[in-house]
Design a protein around this motif. Structure first.
Motif, PDB file in Angstrom:
ATOM      1  N   LEU A 114       0.825  -1.200   0.000  1.00 34.92           N
ATOM      2  CA  LEU A 114       0.000   0.000   0.000  1.00 34.92           C
ATOM      3  C   LEU A 114       0.863   1.254   0.000  1.00 34.92           C
ATOM      4  CD1 LEU A 114      -2.794   1.282   0.086  1.00 34.92           C
ATOM      5  CD2 LEU A 114      -2.731   1.058   2.574  1.00 34.92           C
ATOM      6  N   LYS A 115       1.923   1.244   0.766  1.00 36.43           N
ATOM      7  CA  LYS A 115       2.828   2.404   0.807  1.00 36.43           C
ATOM      8  C   LYS A 115       3.469   2.656  -0.549  1.00 36.43           C
ATOM      9  CE  LYS A 115       3.676   2.377   5.656  1.00 36.43           C
ATOM     10  NZ  LYS A 115       3.963   1.639   6.735  1.00 36.43           N
ATOM     11  N   LYS A 116       3.747   1.585  -1.285  1.00 34.28           N
ATOM     12  CA  LYS A 116       4.381   1.726  -2.598  1.00 34.28           C
ATOM     13  C   LYS A 116       3.392   2.202  -3.661  1.00 34.28           C
ATOM     14  CE  LYS A 116       7.859  -1.737  -1.570  1.00 34.28           C
ATOM     15  NZ  LYS A 116       8.452  -0.853  -0.624  1.00 34.28           N
ATOM     16  N   ILE A 117       2.141   1.749  -3.570  1.00 33.66           N
ATOM     17  CA  ILE A 117       1.181   2.114  -4.616  1.00 33.66           C
ATOM     18  C   ILE A 117       0.449   3.426  -4.326  1.00 33.66           C
ATOM     19  CG2 ILE A 117       0.881  -0.254  -5.378  1.00 33.66           C
ATOM     20  CD1 ILE A 117      -1.768  -0.372  -3.939  1.00 33.66           C
ATOM     21  N   GLU A 118       0.582   3.958  -3.109  1.00 30.81           N
ATOM     22  CA  GLU A 118      -0.039   5.251  -2.817  1.00 30.81           C
ATOM     23  C   GLU A 118       0.551   6.355  -3.684  1.00 30.81           C
ATOM     24  OE1 GLU A 118       0.504   5.526   1.435  1.00 30.81           O
ATOM     25  OE2 GLU A 118      -1.604   5.045   1.770  1.00 30.81           O
ATOM     26  N   GLU A 119       1.842   6.311  -3.900  1.00 33.32           N
ATOM     27  CA  GLU A 119       2.524   7.279  -4.756  1.00 33.32           C
ATOM     28  C   GLU A 119       3.508   6.517  -5.646  1.00 33.32           C
ATOM     29  OE1 GLU A 119       4.087  10.752  -2.820  1.00 33.32           O
ATOM     30  OE2 GLU A 119       2.550  10.639  -1.265  1.00 33.32           O
ATOM     31  N   PRO A 120       2.979   5.842  -6.655  1.00 27.78           N
ATOM     32  CA  PRO A 120       3.862   5.011  -7.494  1.00 27.78           C
ATOM     33  C   PRO A 120       4.803   5.864  -8.344  1.00 27.78           C
ATOM     34  CG  PRO A 120       1.663   5.098  -8.428  1.00 27.78           C
ATOM     35  CD  PRO A 120       1.601   5.812  -7.108  1.00 27.78           C
ATOM     36  N   PRO A 121       5.991   5.373  -8.557  1.00 23.80           N
ATOM     37  CA  PRO A 121       6.917   6.090  -9.445  1.00 23.80           C
ATOM     38  C   PRO A 121       6.340   6.153 -10.858  1.00 23.80           C
ATOM     39  CG  PRO A 121       8.034   4.333  -8.236  1.00 23.80           C
ATOM     40  CD  PRO A 121       6.580   4.168  -7.995  1.00 23.80           C
ATOM     41  N   ALA A 122       6.754   7.127 -11.616  1.00 28.66           N
ATOM     42  CA  ALA A 122       6.298   7.259 -13.002  1.00 28.66           C
ATOM     43  C   ALA A 122       6.681   6.008 -13.785  1.00 28.66           C
ATOM     44  CB  ALA A 122       6.929   8.487 -13.644  1.00 28.66           C
ATOM     45  N   ARG A 123       5.815   5.623 -14.689  1.00 35.41           N
ATOM     46  CA  ARG A 123       6.041   4.515 -15.629  1.00 35.41           C
ATOM     47  C   ARG A 123       6.139   3.151 -14.951  1.00 35.41           C
ATOM     48  NH1 ARG A 123      10.914   6.863 -18.774  1.00 35.41           N
ATOM     49  NH2 ARG A 123      11.148   4.684 -19.231  1.00 35.41           N
ATOM     50  N   ILE A 124       5.586   3.033 -13.741  1.00 35.51           N
ATOM     51  CA  ILE A 124       5.514   1.751 -13.040  1.00 35.51           C
ATOM     52  C   ILE A 124       4.040   1.427 -12.845  1.00 35.51           C
ATOM     53  CG2 ILE A 124       6.060   0.449 -10.952  1.00 35.51           C
ATOM     54  CD1 ILE A 124       8.653   1.236 -12.148  1.00 35.51           C
ATOM     55  N   TYR A 125       3.641   0.217 -13.236  1.00 40.18           N
ATOM     56  CA  TYR A 125       2.255  -0.225 -13.090  1.00 40.18           C
ATOM     57  C   TYR A 125       2.216  -1.480 -12.234  1.00 40.18           C
ATOM     58  CZ  TYR A 125       1.066   3.111 -16.692  1.00 40.18           C
ATOM     59  OH  TYR A 125       0.892   4.273 -17.391  1.00 40.18           O
TER      60      TYR A 125
END
Length: 144
Positions: A122-133
């Motif tokens: 959840l911590k990683k997907i709250e503010e995902p890096p650009a161009r990462i899905y």
């Protein structure tokens, strides 16, 4: 098979319009194999490999963890996805895709994540890096 075709066309239009969310949960009663087929198909459209790869070759590279911009996380021998598995993404997420337009993190059987792993993700997907899905598959959406 018709439903997969319609869904694929919808995803294609969304990818082209650049409005695809960076985190998608695929859930339903379909077999894991059917979900995998769909994810690999959509992933190839989304990553847009810099080299020419046939669909079956792309899938083979992804399944064997030989395509650097498609990362698969699956449950281990314990039958779960642990927090360490999610933390292993840290080094990957800080770099841009290597040989593709985008990078995919595919979490198979996401319902197998421990509560700690879910919180870390959840911590990683709250503010995902650009161009990462992030693609998560499950047959039990209420378990996430």
């Amino acid at each position: 098979m018709e439903i997969w075709q319609k869904l694929s066309e919808k995803f294609f239009r969304t990818i082209i319009s650049e409005k695809l969310p960076q985190t998608i949960i695929f859930f339903g009663p379909s077999s894991q194999s059917a979900k995998d087929d769909f994810v690999y198909h959509i992933a190839k459209l989304l990553v847009a490999p810099s080299r020419d790869l046939a669909d079956n070759k792309f899938r083979e590279l992804c399944e064997t963890q030989s395509y650097s911009d498609f990362i698969v996380i699956s449950k281990g021998s314990t039958g779960s996805i642990k927090i360490e598995d999610i933390h292993s993404l840290d080094d990957i997420l800080c770099f841009s895709p290597f040989e593709s337009k985008n990078r995919i993190i595919y979490i198979r059987e996401a319902s197998a994540m421990t509560a700690q792993a879910q919180n870390a993700l959840l911590k990683k997907i709250e503010e995902p890096p650009a161009r990462i899905y992030f693609f998560l598959c499950t047959s039990k959406k209420n378990s996430l």
